[in-house]
Motif scaffolding. Structure first.
Motif, mmCIF file in Angstrom:
data_model
loop_
_atom_site.group_PDB
_atom_site.id
_atom_site.type_symbol
_atom_site.label_atom_id
_atom_site.label_comp_id
_atom_site.label_asym_id
_atom_site.label_seq_id
_atom_site.Cartn_x
_atom_site.Cartn_y
_atom_site.Cartn_z
ATOM 1 N N ILE A 168 -5.421 -99.362 9.251
ATOM 2 C CA ILE A 168 -5.319 -99.499 10.583
ATOM 3 C C ILE A 168 -4.003 -100.318 10.874
ATOM 4 C CG2 ILE A 168 -6.505 -100.489 12.359
ATOM 5 C CD1 ILE A 168 -8.994 -100.394 10.699
ATOM 6 N N THR A 169 -3.404 -100.016 11.989
ATOM 7 C CA THR A 169 -2.379 -100.611 12.561
ATOM 8 C C THR A 169 -2.504 -100.802 13.995
ATOM 9 O OG1 THR A 169 -0.951 -99.696 10.875
ATOM 10 C CG2 THR A 169 0.081 -100.453 12.742
ATOM 11 N N LEU A 170 -2.065 -101.945 14.587
ATOM 12 C CA LEU A 170 -2.196 -102.436 15.907
ATOM 13 C C LEU A 170 -0.991 -102.318 16.434
ATOM 14 C CD1 LEU A 170 -3.679 -103.577 18.387
ATOM 15 C CD2 LEU A 170 -3.186 -105.772 17.421
ATOM 16 N N TRP A 171 -0.884 -101.563 17.608
ATOM 17 C CA TRP A 171 0.399 -101.639 18.271
ATOM 18 C C TRP A 171 0.043 -102.386 19.723
ATOM 19 C CZ3 TRP A 171 3.262 -97.217 21.525
ATOM 20 C CH2 TRP A 171 4.613 -97.787 21.760
ATOM 21 N N ASP A 172 0.452 -103.449 19.810
ATOM 22 C CA ASP A 172 -0.041 -104.163 21.196
ATOM 23 C C ASP A 172 1.216 -104.194 22.296
ATOM 24 O OD1 ASP A 172 1.699 -105.965 19.817
ATOM 25 O OD2 ASP A 172 0.393 -107.676 19.673
ATOM 26 N N LYS A 173 2.153 -103.263 22.054
ATOM 27 C CA LYS A 173 3.050 -103.505 22.925
ATOM 28 C C LYS A 173 3.279 -102.018 23.786
ATOM 29 C CE LYS A 173 4.595 -107.491 21.944
ATOM 30 N NZ LYS A 173 4.447 -108.584 22.587
ATOM 31 N N HIS A 174 2.196 -101.236 23.694
ATOM 32 C CA HIS A 174 2.192 -99.863 24.313
ATOM 33 C C HIS A 174 2.719 -99.988 25.635
ATOM 34 C CE1 HIS A 174 0.911 -96.027 25.531
ATOM 35 N NE2 HIS A 174 0.864 -95.599 24.252
ATOM 36 N N PRO A 175 3.400 -98.969 26.232
ATOM 37 C CA PRO A 175 3.886 -99.130 27.494
ATOM 38 C C PRO A 175 2.897 -98.992 28.721
ATOM 39 C CG PRO A 175 5.090 -97.170 26.459
ATOM 40 C CD PRO A 175 4.144 -97.788 25.586
ATOM 41 N N ASP A 176 1.543 -98.493 28.195
ATOM 42 C CA ASP A 176 0.338 -98.729 29.252
ATOM 43 C C ASP A 176 -0.263 -100.079 29.277
ATOM 44 O OD1 ASP A 176 -1.245 -98.962 27.094
ATOM 45 O OD2 ASP A 176 -2.543 -96.856 27.474
ATOM 46 N N GLY A 177 0.333 -100.814 28.666
ATOM 47 C CA GLY A 177 -0.322 -102.346 28.676
ATOM 48 C C GLY A 177 -1.418 -102.857 27.774
ATOM 49 N N THR A 178 -2.146 -101.592 27.154
ATOM 50 C CA THR A 178 -3.518 -101.873 26.309
ATOM 51 C C THR A 178 -2.817 -101.713 24.853
ATOM 52 O OG1 THR A 178 -4.029 -99.630 26.469
ATOM 53 C CG2 THR A 178 -4.718 -100.843 28.006
ATOM 54 N N PRO A 179 -3.706 -102.594 23.914
ATOM 55 C CA PRO A 179 -3.362 -102.397 22.587
ATOM 56 C C PRO A 179 -4.005 -101.005 22.026
ATOM 57 C CG PRO A 179 -5.123 -103.990 22.888
ATOM 58 C CD PRO A 179 -4.619 -103.433 24.285
ATOM 59 N N HIS A 180 -3.072 -100.329 21.304
ATOM 60 C CA HIS A 180 -3.559 -99.306 20.671
ATOM 61 C C HIS A 180 -3.677 -99.330 19.098
ATOM 62 C CE1 HIS A 180 -2.413 -96.047 23.998
ATOM 63 N NE2 HIS A 180 -2.508 -97.488 24.599
ATOM 64 N N TYR A 181 -4.605 -98.677 18.706
ATOM 65 C CA TYR A 181 -5.049 -98.737 17.425
ATOM 66 C C TYR A 181 -4.814 -97.537 16.620
ATOM 67 C CZ TYR A 181 -7.385 -103.020 18.859
ATOM 68 O OH TYR A 181 -7.693 -104.235 19.509
ATOM 69 N N TYR A 182 -4.095 -97.523 15.283
ATOM 70 C CA TYR A 182 -3.818 -96.336 14.842
ATOM 71 C C TYR A 182 -4.368 -96.228 13.371
ATOM 72 C CZ TYR A 182 -0.426 -95.648 18.440
ATOM 73 O OH TYR A 182 0.031 -95.679 19.777
ATOM 74 N N LEU A 183 -4.991 -95.177 12.831
ATOM 75 C CA LEU A 183 -5.712 -94.905 11.918
ATOM 76 C C LEU A 183 -4.976 -94.016 10.927
ATOM 77 C CD1 LEU A 183 -8.455 -95.783 10.020
ATOM 78 C CD2 LEU A 183 -9.521 -93.919 11.209
ATOM 79 N N LEU A 184 -4.741 -94.240 9.677
ATOM 80 C CA LEU A 184 -3.965 -93.405 8.841
ATOM 81 C C LEU A 184 -4.954 -93.095 7.710
ATOM 82 C CD1 LEU A 184 -1.742 -91.707 7.622
ATOM 83 C CD2 LEU A 184 -1.101 -93.650 6.468
ATOM 84 N N VAL A 185 -5.454 -91.695 7.505
ATOM 85 C CA VAL A 185 -6.402 -91.453 6.596
ATOM 86 C C VAL A 185 -5.676 -90.373 5.737
ATOM 87 C CG1 VAL A 185 -8.756 -90.609 6.155
ATOM 88 C CG2 VAL A 185 -8.280 -91.512 8.231
ATOM 89 N N ALA A 186 -5.346 -90.899 4.144
ATOM 90 C CA ALA A 186 -4.884 -90.168 3.528
ATOM 91 C C ALA A 186 -5.573 -88.941 2.998
ATOM 92 C CB ALA A 186 -4.580 -91.059 2.210
ATOM 93 N N GLY A 187 -4.819 -87.843 2.823
ATOM 94 C CA GLY A 187 -5.647 -86.548 2.329
ATOM 95 C C GLY A 187 -4.854 -85.331 3.261
ATOM 96 N N SER A 188 -5.382 -84.169 2.539
ATOM 97 C CA SER A 188 -4.778 -82.925 3.187
ATOM 98 C C SER A 188 -6.097 -82.318 3.764
ATOM 99 C CB SER A 188 -4.208 -82.286 2.016
ATOM 100 O OG SER A 188 -3.637 -81.085 2.900
ATOM 101 N N ILE A 189 -6.084 -82.209 5.102
ATOM 102 C CA ILE A 189 -7.276 -81.373 5.760
ATOM 103 C C ILE A 189 -6.637 -80.372 6.942
ATOM 104 C CG2 ILE A 189 -9.102 -83.187 5.025
ATOM 105 C CD1 ILE A 189 -9.033 -83.944 7.785
ATOM 106 N N ARG A 190 -7.314 -79.605 7.296
ATOM 107 C CA ARG A 190 -6.880 -78.597 8.377
ATOM 108 C C ARG A 190 -6.794 -79.493 9.571
ATOM 109 N NH1 ARG A 190 -5.945 -73.712 6.703
ATOM 110 N NH2 ARG A 190 -6.685 -72.897 4.869
#
Length: 195
Positions: free
Chosen positions: A126-148
């Motif tokens: 999980i990565t937090l980007w708290d400088k998003h232009p819309d002013g709210t924190p955005h959280y990004y989840l990276l899930v390893a693996g290959s899926i459709r």
């Protein structure tokens, strides 16, 4: 210094800090009171000119640090939830260190506890980007693996983080694209907007 924070039916009172060492200035909380009718799923620290070292139990299932340091945000996840007593033990086990950042800002800290549902895969980052232009924190989840794509879409919708339902990211700026590139240069699925 006293901080009072609440989340749903959960409240936290922090008081009576004491100095552990100097220099650098290190300190702990002597008084921590947590009243919660629900299990706490995350403990969030937001700090300026401070850092933290964990020293007690329970151990979080995952730890997330913000991309920036102004403020530094650290989130500790407990997907199954921990009791109010465990929250007290966890916070009392923390040692805070004043960092004296060159920005000249006064040291400060906020601790927030959250009892909303969190359901994430075990292999996630999980990565937090708290400088998003819309002013709210955005959280990004990276899930390893290959899926459709359809499976990635459905998997994203099955995840919950602090009560927020997951979705594939919609990249809305070069800055957001760079954040995602910094997380991983692997190929991945993202959402889109029909115009």
């Amino acid at each position: 210094t006293t901080n009072a924070v609440s989340a749903q039916t959960t409240s936290l009172l922090l008081d009576d800090m004491y100095q552990v060492s100097t220099p650098p200035l290190k300190w702990k909380y002597n008084t921590v009171i947590c009243n919660s009718g629900n299990k706490v799923t995350s403990v969030i620290l937001s700090m300026v000119n401070n850092d933290v070292t964990l020293g007690g139990s329970p151990s979080p299932a995952a730890t997330m640090r913000s991309l920036g340091k102004d403020p530094l945000t650290i989130l500790y996840l407990f997907p199954s939830g921990i009791t109010a007593e465990q929250v007290v033990t966890f916070i009392k086990g923390m040692t805070f260190t004043q960092t004296n950042d060159v920005s000249g800002a006064d040291p400060s800290m906020t601790i927030t506890i959250d009892a909303n549902p969190t359901h994430l895969p075990t292999n996630a980052t999980i990565t937090l980007w708290d400088k998003h232009p819309d002013g709210t924190p955005h959280y990004y989840l990276l899930v390893a693996g290959s899926i459709r794509c359809a499976a990635a879409y459905n998997a994203a919708k099955s995840y919950y983080f602090q009560g927020m339902r997951g979705y594939l990211p919609t990249i809305t700026s070069d800055a957001e694209n760079q954040v995602l590139t910094n997380i991983s240069e692997q190929q991945g699925w993202s959402g889109g907007v029909r115009t």
